[in-house]
Design an enzyme around this catalytic site. Structure first.
Site, PDB file in Angstrom:
ATOM      1  CG  HIS A  96      -5.707 -36.044   5.389  1.00 55.84           C
ATOM      2  ND1 HIS A  96      -7.024 -35.675   5.474  1.00 55.84           N
ATOM      3  CD2 HIS A  96      -5.453 -36.768   6.505  1.00 55.84           C
ATOM      4  CE1 HIS A  96      -7.550 -36.154   6.592  1.00 55.84           C
ATOM      5  NE2 HIS A  96      -6.616 -36.817   7.239  1.00 55.84           N
ATOM      6  CB  SER A 147      -3.520 -32.808  -5.129  1.00 54.80           C
ATOM      7  OG  SER A 147      -3.636 -33.994  -4.359  1.00 54.80           O
ATOM      8  CD  GLU A 200      -6.650 -33.737  -3.008  1.00 59.83           C
ATOM      9  OE1 GLU A 200      -5.968 -33.963  -1.990  1.00 59.83           O
ATOM     10  OE2 GLU A 200      -6.251 -34.018  -4.164  1.00 59.83           O
ATOM     11  CG  ASP A 247       6.640 -43.076  22.521  1.00 60.11           C
ATOM     12  OD1 ASP A 247       5.480 -43.227  22.074  1.00 60.11           O
ATOM     13  OD2 ASP A 247       6.858 -42.493  23.600  1.00 60.11           O
TER      14      ASP A 247
END
Length: 338
Positions: free
Chosen positions: A80, A90, A99, A265
């Site tokens: 993200h 940020s 954000e 995995d």
């Protein structure tokens, strides 16, 4: 037996004090000076903070020992961050309109681990290590601690000073995206179709709130469950409905990988081939001829997945980085120095 969360001391003490003595000994055994390099390099901190990788890894390991959900959260936190403004931390900034305040980021976690590592590094290497590099290292270590590959990552990122909620949605993959929509977004970040398939393997760990995928199946008045889209296995849809009907509402979460949720995995790809991709965006990878072959290959080759992951992870961690005189080295990861 793992201690219950309620019995733990404050997070800053929990994550820093168990490793401080070792860290201090390691730190004072090496010279400290500032690095003038503006290029990313695995050796960027060799002079200014030579033990940075060990210090971050110890912080992550200590935190994960008390909260097994953190690896998935740290990996998601990095994604993200990098997709919006580049890998510049940020997403860690707090405040109205950042954000972090956008609804799409409300479920993010792992912030306290990065902050704890930063506090430690500010004691041992003041003003040297960026939050952006700490986040990359923490996500890298989270993968390794859950059985994934060890990745050598270049460092030298600087922290951004811009964080806007309005920039989140246009730059974030939605779980309902088609392959074309995902590919368009990845391409805009300099990432390839192969990177898209490989990095989606991050869904082998972590969890998601039921509200994110509940539209993929329908529950009838008699309790019967019907998969809305044909790419979702009927029995899997019924199991998801059962897990999401426990009354937890928005807080209820389900493991991304129904088979080996705690292990990094290649089970994720095997799940896709039998209709057990949790999100529509997951199922799209197995349903499109452009990516089906790669999914099949990774499903049968864990070592190949690990090798591909290492390459794609480094490329992700290099998206939109700031170096040299750009940005700053924050004193605290949740606020700028200005």
């Amino acid at each position: 037996m793992r201690p219950k969360t309620a019995t733990l001391p404050p997070s800053s003490r929990l994550l820093i004090f168990p490793i401080c003595l070792i860290s201090l000994l390691l730190f004072f055994s090496s010279p400290v000076s500032s690095s003038g390099s503006s290029d990313l390099s695995p050796d960027f901190y060799v002079a200014s903070c030579p033990n940075v990788e060990l210090l971050v890894k110890n912080t992550v390991r200590t935190a994960v020992a008390f909260d097994a959900t953190l690896p998935g959260k740290l990996l998601r936190l990095l994604f993200h961050d990098c997709m919006v403004e580049g890998c510049d931390a940020s997403v860690l900034l707090q405040g109205s309109g950042t954000e972090r305040s956008d609804p799409a980021n409300k479920s993010l976690g792992g912030f306290e681990v990065v902050e704890s590592a930063k506090r430690l590094l500010e004691i041992l290497c003041p003003g040297a290590v960026s939050c952006a590099d700490i986040l990359v290292l923490a996500a890298r270590d989270a993968v390794e601690l859950t059985g994934g590959p060890s990745v050598r990552v270049p460092m030298g990122r600087r922290d951004g000073v811009v964080s806007s909620a309005s920039h989140v949605r246009p730059n974030m993959v939605d779980t309902t995206f088609t392959l074309d929509e995902m590919l368009q977004l990845f391409s805009s970040k300099g990432l390839t179709l192969d990177d898209l398939v490989t990095l989606s393997g991050a869904h082998t760990i972590g969890s998601a709130h039921c509200s994110v995928f509940s539209e993929r199946f329908r529950t009838g008045p008699n309790g019967s469950v019907t998969a809305v889209d044909a790419s979702l296995d009927g029995s899997y849809a019924a199991e998801l409905a059962r897990q999401c009907s426990g009354g937890g509402g928005e807080s209820t979460t389900v493991s991304n990988d129904p088979e080996t949720s705690a292990a990094f995995d290649n089970q994720y790809y095997r799940n896709l081939l039998v209709g057990k991709g949790l999100f529509e965006s997951d199922s799209a990878l197995a349903g499109d001829r452009r990516t089906r072959g790669r999914v099949e290959a990774l499903a049968g080759d864990q070592e190949g997945f690990f090798q591909g992951w290492a390459d794609s992870f480094v490329r992700l961690a290099g998206v939109g980085v700031k170096t040299g005189g750009e940005g700053e080295i924050r004193r605290s990861c949740h606020e700028t120095n200005r």
